[in-house]
Write an enzyme that holds these catalytic residues in place. Structure first.
Site, short mmCIF file in Angstrom:
data_model
loop_
_atom_site.label_atom_id
_atom_site.label_comp_id
_atom_site.label_asym_id
_atom_site.label_seq_id
_atom_site.Cartn_x
_atom_site.Cartn_y
_atom_site.Cartn_z
N CYS A 41 15.87 17.98 -10.57
CA CYS A 41 14.75 17.09 -10.58
C CYS A 41 13.55 18.20 -10.52
O CYS A 41 13.61 19.13 -9.65
CB CYS A 41 14.62 16.04 -9.60
N SER A 43 11.01 17.93 -8.54
CA SER A 43 10.73 17.74 -6.97
C SER A 43 11.63 19.07 -6.41
O SER A 43 11.25 19.49 -5.30
CB SER A 43 11.24 16.69 -6.54
N HIS A 46 9.94 22.16 -7.03
CA HIS A 46 8.54 22.24 -6.03
C HIS A 46 9.06 22.73 -4.65
O HIS A 46 8.33 23.70 -4.10
CB HIS A 46 8.10 21.00 -5.77
N HIS A 62 18.69 16.04 -4.46
CA HIS A 62 18.39 14.67 -3.78
C HIS A 62 18.74 13.75 -5.09
O HIS A 62 18.20 12.65 -4.95
CB HIS A 62 16.85 14.56 -3.50
N CYS A 168 17.20 9.16 -8.74
CA CYS A 168 15.82 9.65 -8.41
C CYS A 168 14.89 9.15 -9.95
O CYS A 168 14.40 8.46 -10.03
CB CYS A 168 15.51 11.22 -8.16
N1 NAD Z 1 6.59 9.83 -7.36
C1 NAD Z 1 7.91 9.98 -7.22
O1 NAD Z 1 8.54 9.29 -6.43
C2 NAD Z 1 8.57 11.16 -7.97
C3 NAD Z 1 9.93 11.05 -7.93
C4 NAD Z 1 10.53 12.13 -8.72
C5 NAD Z 1 10.06 13.29 -9.31
N2 NAD Z 1 8.33 13.16 -9.12
C6 NAD Z 1 7.63 14.20 -9.85
O2 NAD Z 1 7.59 13.93 -11.23
C7 NAD Z 1 7.03 14.98 -11.74
C8 NAD Z 1 7.88 14.95 -13.09
O3 NAD Z 1 9.32 15.43 -12.45
P1 NAD Z 1 10.51 15.62 -13.89
O4 NAD Z 1 11.55 16.19 -13.05
O5 NAD Z 1 10.36 14.72 -14.67
O6 NAD Z 1 9.54 17.12 -14.40
P2 NAD Z 1 9.81 17.82 -15.73
O7 NAD Z 1 9.44 19.35 -15.38
O8 NAD Z 1 11.16 17.69 -16.16
O9 NAD Z 1 8.90 17.27 -16.65
C9 NAD Z 1 7.67 17.39 -16.90
C10 NAD Z 1 7.16 17.57 -18.31
O10 NAD Z 1 5.88 17.65 -18.35
C11 NAD Z 1 5.37 18.69 -19.45
N3 NAD Z 1 4.15 19.14 -19.04
C12 NAD Z 1 3.76 20.11 -18.43
N4 NAD Z 1 2.58 20.53 -18.08
C13 NAD Z 1 2.04 19.81 -19.34
C14 NAD Z 1 0.76 19.78 -19.87
N5 NAD Z 1 -0.07 20.52 -19.33
N6 NAD Z 1 0.43 18.73 -20.62
C15 NAD Z 1 1.45 17.97 -21.22
N7 NAD Z 1 2.68 18.13 -20.64
C16 NAD Z 1 3.00 18.97 -19.94
C17 NAD Z 1 6.73 19.26 -19.68
O11 NAD Z 1 6.69 20.19 -20.78
C18 NAD Z 1 8.00 18.36 -19.28
O12 NAD Z 1 8.25 17.82 -20.45
C19 NAD Z 1 7.26 16.13 -10.93
O13 NAD Z 1 6.05 16.32 -10.20
C20 NAD Z 1 8.17 15.31 -9.58
O14 NAD Z 1 7.99 16.20 -8.37
C21 NAD Z 1 7.68 12.21 -8.41
ZN ZN Z 2 13.58 13.53 -7.89
#
Ligand code: NAD
Ligand code: ZN
Ligand code: ZN
Length: 376
Positions: A41, A43, A46, A62, A168
């Site tokens: 993920c 996260s 990060h 996680h 997640c």
């Molecule tokens: N709120 C929560 O409880 C929770 C839980 C899990 C993950 N998250 C967060 O969610 C976010 C996404 O996680 P993920 O694993 O899907 O990430 P990921 O990196 O797989 O997906 C991010 C997507 O955004 C796109 N992207 C990046 N910059 C861009 C831009 N400027 N314009 C358009 N598209 C863009 C990328 O191409 C990618 O497809 C992370 O910040 C993660 O930490 C939050």
């Molecule tokens: Zn996650």
């Protein structure tokens, strides 16, 4: 004690290393889970890259699933052989949020101390020094010991890689639509960012009966993936946000009723709020670095009765939501398998982080041998 291999981060910004660790036997109220799959993920990235300070050394991961293979005294809800997905949030049970049945908003979860609820750590390095378990579950490991409440029983027949994602991204994205937004049927939707979390928002919106689902990403391959899980339209989100807002308004008769931001960037958070029509709702799911701040016009927000909602863990109560999402998947209504494009070994984790950083590919899942780890 069991000897296991695990991905350990000893210093933020430095590569994770695959180390051999000693895993303690489960004590009262704990279970040992043989991990079969662990999703990668953003996260995790990060943490790996130092966006969020975390105590170290820490065994990573996680978003995992496996099979219970040992139980401590007093465990009542699980037995050996039970397939489980692991929850990265075990509610404290006594805080204001927990008492109000908002367990996803618990600020005092033992999971956030990366230890068991009594403060113990279950892992140690070859030098005998304790290693923390990320969110109390450390899923990027051959096996883990967790509190009983973190191991959620799933029905038989769920692919462990899909079960891991339920831990997640599926719960986060589907829950953001069904629970946080409580989206009514027929609404128009935009999802910005199409990783595991954003694609799960798309799946959730399709399940909830959205009339239109516009999927946005900077990479065109992601738009195809989004169509495969229910998006009706795709839009490349370039640097010209005014043009993106304009195109989104055209596709959605003046702006989407619900916009889900699933990246965690200040500029796309602002884009999400900017694109809202009167009465529209922006749901923020992506996580920024700690200090990030965004801005928006207050007058149009108030005057237009627009809303901004934050959504942690898809407002999940894992004990009830994990089995529900698993059942929906088995019934063909949440095609979470389509989020997975690469199954890798633990030794390729740093390569997986590089691919995630560049945006290449969909959800990557570390899969483990089916055989039990060595050791008693
Ligand atoms: N709120 C929560 O409880 C929770 C839980 C899990 C993950 N998250 C967060 O969610 C976010 C996404 O996680 P993920 O694993 O899907 O990430 P990921 O990196 O797989 O997906 C991010 C997507 O955004 C796109 N992207 C990046 N910059 C861009 C831009 N400027 N314009 C358009 N598209 C863009 C990328 O191409 C990618 O497809 C992370 O910040 C993660 O930490 C939050
Ligand atoms: Zn996650
Ligand atoms: Zn609590």
């Amino acid at each position: 004690m069991t000897s296991i291999r695990a991905a350990v981060l000893r210093s933020a910004g430095a590569p994770t290393a695959i180390e051999r660790l000693e895993l303690a036997a489960p004590r009262a109220g704990e279970v040992r889970v043989r991990i079969l799959a662990s999703g990668v993920c953003h996260s995790d990235l990060h943490v790996r890259d130092g966006d969020w300070p975390r105590p170290m050394p820490i065994a990573m991961g996680h978003e995992g699933a496996g099979v219970v293979d040992a139980i401590g005294p007093g465990v009542r809800t699980l037995s050996i052989g039970q397939p489980v997905a692991l929850s990265w949030l075990v509610p404290c049970g006594v805080c204001r949020s927990c008492r109000a049945d908002r367990v996803w908003a618990c600020p005092d979860s033992p999971s956030f101390r990366h230890r068991m609820p009594d403060g113990a750590s279950v892992l140690a390095g070859s030098d005998g020094v304790s290693v923390l378990s990320y969110c109390g579950i450390a899923t990027m490991a051959e096996a883990t010991v967790v509190p009983e409440a973190a191991a959620i029983a799933l029905p038989d027949g769920v692919d462990p890689a899909v079960a891991a994602l339920i831990g997640c991204c599926v719960t986060t994205g589907v829950g953001a639509v069904l629970k946080t937004a409580a989206m009514p049927r027929g609404a128009s939707v935009a999802v910005i960012g199409l990783g595991g979390v954003g694609l799960s928002c798309v799946m959730g919106a399709a399940l909830a009966g959205a009339s239109r689902i516009v999927a946005l990403d900077r990479l065109s391959a992601k738009l195809e993936a989004a169509r495969a899980v229910g998006a009706t339209d795709g839009l490349i989100a370039g640097d010209d946000h005014a043009a993106t807002v304009e195109a989104l308004r055209e596709l959605t008769d003046g702006g989407p009723d619900f916009v889900f931001e699933a990246i965690g960037r200040v500029d796309t958070v602002e884009l999400a709020i900017e694109s809202l029509p009167l009465g529209g709702t922006a749901v923020l799911v992506g996580m920024t670095p700690f200090e990030a701040r965004a801005s928006f016009g207050v007058y149009p927000l108030v005057d237009g009765s627009r809303r901004i909602l934050g959504s942690n863990y898809g407002f999940a109560d894992p004990a009830t939501d994990f089995p529900r999402y698993a059942a929906l998947h088995l019934a063909g209504q949440l095609p979470a398998d389509r989020l997975i494009d690469r199954r890798i070994g633990l030794d390729d984790l740093e390569g997986a982080f590089d691919r995630l950083r560049s945006g290449e590919g969909l959800r990557q899942v570390v899969v483990f041998d089916q055989a039990p780890p060595p050791g008693p």
